[in-house]
Design a protein around this motif. Structure first.
Motif, mmCIF file in Angstrom:
data_model
loop_
_atom_site.group_PDB
_atom_site.id
_atom_site.type_symbol
_atom_site.label_atom_id
_atom_site.label_comp_id
_atom_site.label_asym_id
_atom_site.label_seq_id
_atom_site.Cartn_x
_atom_site.Cartn_y
_atom_site.Cartn_z
ATOM 1 N N ASP A 97 0.801 -1.225 0.000
ATOM 2 C CA ASP A 97 0.000 0.000 0.000
ATOM 3 C C ASP A 97 0.835 1.277 0.000
ATOM 4 O OD1 ASP A 97 0.869 0.326 2.587
ATOM 5 O OD2 ASP A 97 -0.988 -0.325 3.502
ATOM 6 N N ASP A 129 -0.827 -7.642 2.288
ATOM 7 C CA ASP A 129 -0.789 -6.308 2.897
ATOM 8 C C ASP A 129 -2.207 -5.763 3.109
ATOM 9 O OD1 ASP A 129 0.746 -4.308 4.025
ATOM 10 O OD2 ASP A 129 1.056 -3.207 2.172
ATOM 11 N N LYS A 137 -5.166 -5.137 7.168
ATOM 12 C CA LYS A 137 -5.920 -3.985 7.679
ATOM 13 C C LYS A 137 -6.962 -4.429 8.712
ATOM 14 C CE LYS A 137 -3.459 -2.134 4.519
ATOM 15 N NZ LYS A 137 -2.031 -2.388 4.752
ATOM 16 N N HIS A 163 2.252 -5.893 11.301
ATOM 17 C CA HIS A 163 3.384 -5.212 10.669
ATOM 18 C C HIS A 163 4.604 -5.223 11.599
ATOM 19 C CE1 HIS A 163 0.904 -3.949 7.322
ATOM 20 N NE2 HIS A 163 1.955 -3.365 6.767
ATOM 21 N N HIS A 189 7.300 -8.153 1.845
ATOM 22 C CA HIS A 189 6.585 -7.427 2.906
ATOM 23 C C HIS A 189 5.186 -8.021 3.166
ATOM 24 C CE1 HIS A 189 5.069 -4.032 5.237
ATOM 25 N NE2 HIS A 189 4.012 -4.018 4.433
HETATM 26 ZN ZN LIG Z 1 2.226 -2.852 4.722
#
Ligand SMILES: [Zn+2]
Length: 346
Positions: free
Chosen positions: A119, A166, A170, A246, A263
């Motif tokens: 992101d 990723d 959230k 994260h 990531h």
């Molecule tokens: Zn991230």
């Protein structure tokens, strides 16, 4: 609040990079393009011809890592003639180096990602190694984003799966933010939180269809990634996008080195485990990741049981000021091991 001014998404939109720059600044004459060797060879000419058509002088800069040393070298190289824009053209590394360099020299940054892998393509946050912070730091919001879905469809499938990782993150990032609001009285932005949450929800709901990596899938994922980045712009912090999952990923880099997975792959594994701690349906997260081809087991990205346990027990200490589920549930070696085992990450 700083938001991107122009966002283009679609097949072949890289050919509009020159005209987009001119629409943002009619007197711009020079641009610096930061890219990687593969992207330069594969798609550099399309970017080149669009910039040339707009009568812009182009200097290309090939980078192979996202470190502060690379940013400093680039900064020195362009110091004698500062460009009007810095363009990040490529994957995460190129986008991060370009964003950080643009921030340091005080020039606008244009994000031209060639994969839907994270992101950072639309957020002001950047991850570069070699800073005193083992997590992402704030730079400037991209002034524009050009996401060419044709170029993205040619990127390795693993990058797309990483982008989905990723995004599912959230879920736990927003849960951590709610926890910080409830237990520490931290400011909580409902709009930003909902926007980030929605970008994860669409992946959970559509993962069966997304795995085909059609133009539709890529567009869905890239729109979700851009929305998540915009959520961070609105919040003014990475809170809606980045929680304990994260921190786990940063800790993996810290204990195992940056070569352990991408990531979004590391973050996806972290999300499975943090979802369990939050009492969220972790099996749904694992199933979603599996559907899109992202790893659900540590060994798939070369991590040992020991790496995972070490990362879980050190993650929160990398950022003590960010209250997360790991601040509340203090894991020791034994409980970290049984958590990872219970969700089949190890
Ligand atoms: Zn991230």
């Amino acid at each position: 609040m700083e938001l991107p001014r122009k966002i283009l998404i679609g097949e072949g939109v890289v050919s509009e990079v020159g005209s987009l720059i001119k629409s943002l600044d009619t007197v711009a004459t020079a641009v610096a393009v930061v890219t990687g060797p593969i992207v330069r060879a594969r798609a550099g000419h399309e970017c080149d011809s669009s910039l040339e058509k707009a009568s812009l002088n182009i200097s290309w800069h090939i980078v192979s890592d996202a470190s502060l040393a690379t940013v400093t070298r680039l900064q020195e190289k362009i110091a004698s003639r500062l460009p009007d824009f810095v363009i990040g053209f490529g994957g995460g590394r190129s986008v991060d180096v370009a964003k950080m360099t643009a921030f340091k020299i005080g020039r606008p940054f244009l994000s031209v990602p060639t994969s839907a892998s994270h992101d950072g393509i639309s957020s002001p946050f950047v991850s570069v190694r070699g800073t005193d912070k083992p997590h992402s730091v704030k730079a400037n919001t991209p002034i524009g984003v050009i996401a060419d879905t044709h170029l993205m469809s040619q990127a390795p499938p693993r990058l797309f799966a990483s982008g989905c990782g990723d995004l599912v993150a959230k879920i736990t990032a927003v849960k951590d933010w709610e926890l910080a609001r409830d237990e520490k009285g931290e400011y909580f932005g409902s709009y930003a939180a909902n926007l980030a949450y929605m970008s994860a929800k669409i992946i959970l709901e559509e993962s069966g269809r997304l795995k085909r990596r059609s133009q539709f899938s890529i567009r869905t994922v890239v729109e979700a990634l851009i929305s998540a980045g915009v959520a961070a712009c609105i919040a003014g912090s990475s809170r809606p996008c980045s929680g304990a999952e994260h921190l786990f990923s940063h800790a993996v880099e810290y204990v195992g080195g940056p070569c352990h997975g991408l990531h979004g792959e590391r973050v996806g594994l972290g999300t499975i485990m943090m979802a369990k701690l939050h009492g969220f349906d972790w099996e749904k997260i694992a199933e979603t990741l599996e559907n899109v081809g992202a790893p659900t087991k540590a060994k798939q990205i070369g991590l040992t049981e020991e790496n995972v346990v070490k990362a879980l027990t050190t993650a929160q200490s990398l950022r003590p000021d960010r209250y997360t589920i790991l601040s509340k549930v203090k894991l020791n070696k034994k409980s970290a091991h049984s958590l990872a085992k219970s969700v089949k990450v190890i």
